[in-house]
Design a protein around this motif. Structure first.
Motif, short mmCIF file in Angstrom:
data_model
loop_
_atom_site.label_atom_id
_atom_site.label_comp_id
_atom_site.label_asym_id
_atom_site.label_seq_id
_atom_site.Cartn_x
_atom_site.Cartn_y
_atom_site.Cartn_z
N LEU A 94 41.29 52.10 35.84
CA LEU A 94 41.45 53.66 36.13
C LEU A 94 43.39 53.78 36.00
O LEU A 94 44.30 53.07 36.92
CB LEU A 94 41.46 53.99 37.47
N ALA A 95 44.00 54.21 34.84
CA ALA A 95 45.51 54.45 34.70
C ALA A 95 46.11 55.08 35.82
O ALA A 95 45.29 55.85 36.55
CB ALA A 95 45.44 55.08 33.32
N PRO A 96 47.27 54.58 36.21
CA PRO A 96 48.05 53.81 35.84
C PRO A 96 47.67 52.21 36.13
O PRO A 96 48.46 51.30 35.55
CB PRO A 96 49.57 54.06 35.91
N SER A 97 46.85 52.19 37.15
CA SER A 97 46.56 50.75 37.56
C SER A 97 45.82 49.88 36.39
O SER A 97 45.39 50.52 35.49
CB SER A 97 45.81 50.97 38.55
N ASP A 98 46.04 48.49 36.53
CA ASP A 98 45.17 47.61 35.80
C ASP A 98 44.04 47.19 36.36
O ASP A 98 43.13 46.21 35.92
CB ASP A 98 46.06 46.75 35.25
N LEU A 99 43.67 47.74 37.59
CA LEU A 99 42.35 47.18 38.50
C LEU A 99 41.21 47.69 37.53
O LEU A 99 41.23 48.79 37.19
CB LEU A 99 42.45 47.86 39.89
N THR A 100 40.44 46.55 37.63
CA THR A 100 39.00 46.98 37.11
C THR A 100 37.65 46.53 38.28
O THR A 100 38.20 45.55 39.13
CB THR A 100 38.54 46.27 35.74
N LEU A 101 36.54 47.08 38.01
CA LEU A 101 35.46 46.50 38.83
C LEU A 101 35.37 45.17 38.80
O LEU A 101 34.93 44.52 39.61
CB LEU A 101 34.64 47.69 38.87
N GLY A 102 35.06 44.77 37.51
CA GLY A 102 34.67 43.29 37.15
C GLY A 102 36.04 42.32 37.91
O GLY A 102 35.61 41.55 38.42
N GLY A 103 37.38 42.85 37.62
CA GLY A 103 38.40 41.88 38.30
C GLY A 103 38.21 41.86 39.69
O GLY A 103 38.67 41.00 40.49
N MET A 104 37.80 43.23 40.43
CA MET A 104 37.51 43.14 41.92
C MET A 104 36.35 42.53 42.27
O MET A 104 36.89 41.58 43.30
CB MET A 104 37.26 44.62 42.03
N LEU A 105 35.46 42.13 41.59
CA LEU A 105 34.28 41.18 41.91
C LEU A 105 34.83 39.70 42.13
O LEU A 105 34.48 38.92 43.13
CB LEU A 105 33.10 41.37 40.88
N LYS A 106 35.68 39.46 40.93
CA LYS A 106 36.27 38.21 40.93
C LYS A 106 37.24 37.85 41.95
O LYS A 106 37.16 36.72 42.51
CB LYS A 106 36.85 37.97 39.37
N HIS A 107 38.10 38.79 42.11
CA HIS A 107 39.06 38.54 43.09
C HIS A 107 38.37 38.53 44.58
O HIS A 107 39.12 37.62 45.28
CB HIS A 107 39.95 39.95 43.18
N LEU A 108 37.44 39.19 44.87
CA LEU A 108 36.83 39.06 46.25
C LEU A 108 36.10 37.79 46.23
O LEU A 108 35.89 37.27 47.19
CB LEU A 108 35.92 40.22 46.49
N ALA A 109 35.51 37.39 45.10
CA ALA A 109 34.86 35.96 45.09
C ALA A 109 35.98 34.97 45.54
O ALA A 109 35.85 33.93 46.49
CB ALA A 109 34.11 35.56 44.04
N PHE A 110 37.18 34.98 45.19
CA PHE A 110 38.28 34.27 45.48
C PHE A 110 38.69 34.21 46.76
O PHE A 110 38.72 33.39 47.37
CB PHE A 110 39.70 34.41 44.53
N VAL A 111 38.62 35.29 47.11
CA VAL A 111 39.48 35.72 48.60
C VAL A 111 38.35 35.21 49.53
O VAL A 111 38.69 34.55 50.53
CB VAL A 111 39.55 37.35 48.72
N GLU A 112 37.12 35.42 49.18
CA GLU A 112 35.87 34.67 50.21
C GLU A 112 36.03 33.08 50.33
O GLU A 112 36.18 32.67 51.29
CB GLU A 112 34.54 34.81 49.65
#
Length: 178
Positions: free
Chosen positions: A45-63
């Motif tokens: 969602l511009a102007p951000s580069d955040l994606t839902l796919g990236g969010m899933l992976k990021h949250l797996a990392f944070v866990e």
């Protein structure tokens, strides 16, 4: 894949209350990504580069970072153990591009399962939420993370990203009631 979002509890002990909110937000994020194509998971969602796919992976990392690495003192597991963090501090977000929804959701689901096992083991050993995690990370001015801090932080992490997920999902397909 069926994801059920558990309701939060209105009356519970501290651990039960924190876990109910954490489980609710974990499911909320997974639901926001459900039903989307792999290409839609890569859509920012511009102007951000955040994606839902990236969010899933990021949250797996944070866990894994907070529950496995800090709480249980385990060494980083794949794919975190070989990630090029020095080249890209946001590798967890960026490396999700091109991975399938099934891969990303399975990565998060497995991380959640490991996190719950680490938390269960820690609480079985000593139920005191005020004790430092096994691998304390200095926060500020000599303070270290406690089990309580990790749980509250994870609720905050998921709640913050749930708001991001709402906006990204609505920008993709107009969904507002996921």
């Amino acid at each position: 894949m069926t994801i059920e979002r558990p309701a939060t509890t209105f009356s519970n002990d501290e651990v039960g209350m924190l876990r109910s909110f954490l489980d609710h937000y974990r499911a909320t994020i997974r639901l926001q990504a459900s039903g989307l194509t792999d290409a839609q998971l890569d859509q920012p969602l511009a102007p951000s580069d955040l994606t839902l796919g990236g969010m899933l992976k990021h949250l797996a990392f944070v866990e894994d970072w907070w529950f496995s690495y800090h709480l249980a003192a385990n060494e980083p597991a794949p794919p975190w153990d070989t990630a090029p963090w020095d080249d890209d501090a946001d590798w967890d977000w960026h490396s999700a591009a091109g991975e399938t929804h099934a891969e990303l959701d399975a990565l998060l689901a497995a991380a959640i399962e490991r996190s719950d096992a680490c938390l269960d083991a820690a609480l079985a050993e000593d139920p005191d939420l005020g004790r430092p995690v096994a691998r304390p990370r200095p926060l500020e001015k000599g303070q270290t993370a406690t089990i309580r801090w990790v749980l509250v932080h994870m609720v905050e992490e998921y709640a913050r990203h749930a708001g991001h997920a709402d906006l990204i999902r609505q920008s993709i397909d107009g969904a507002t009631d996921v």
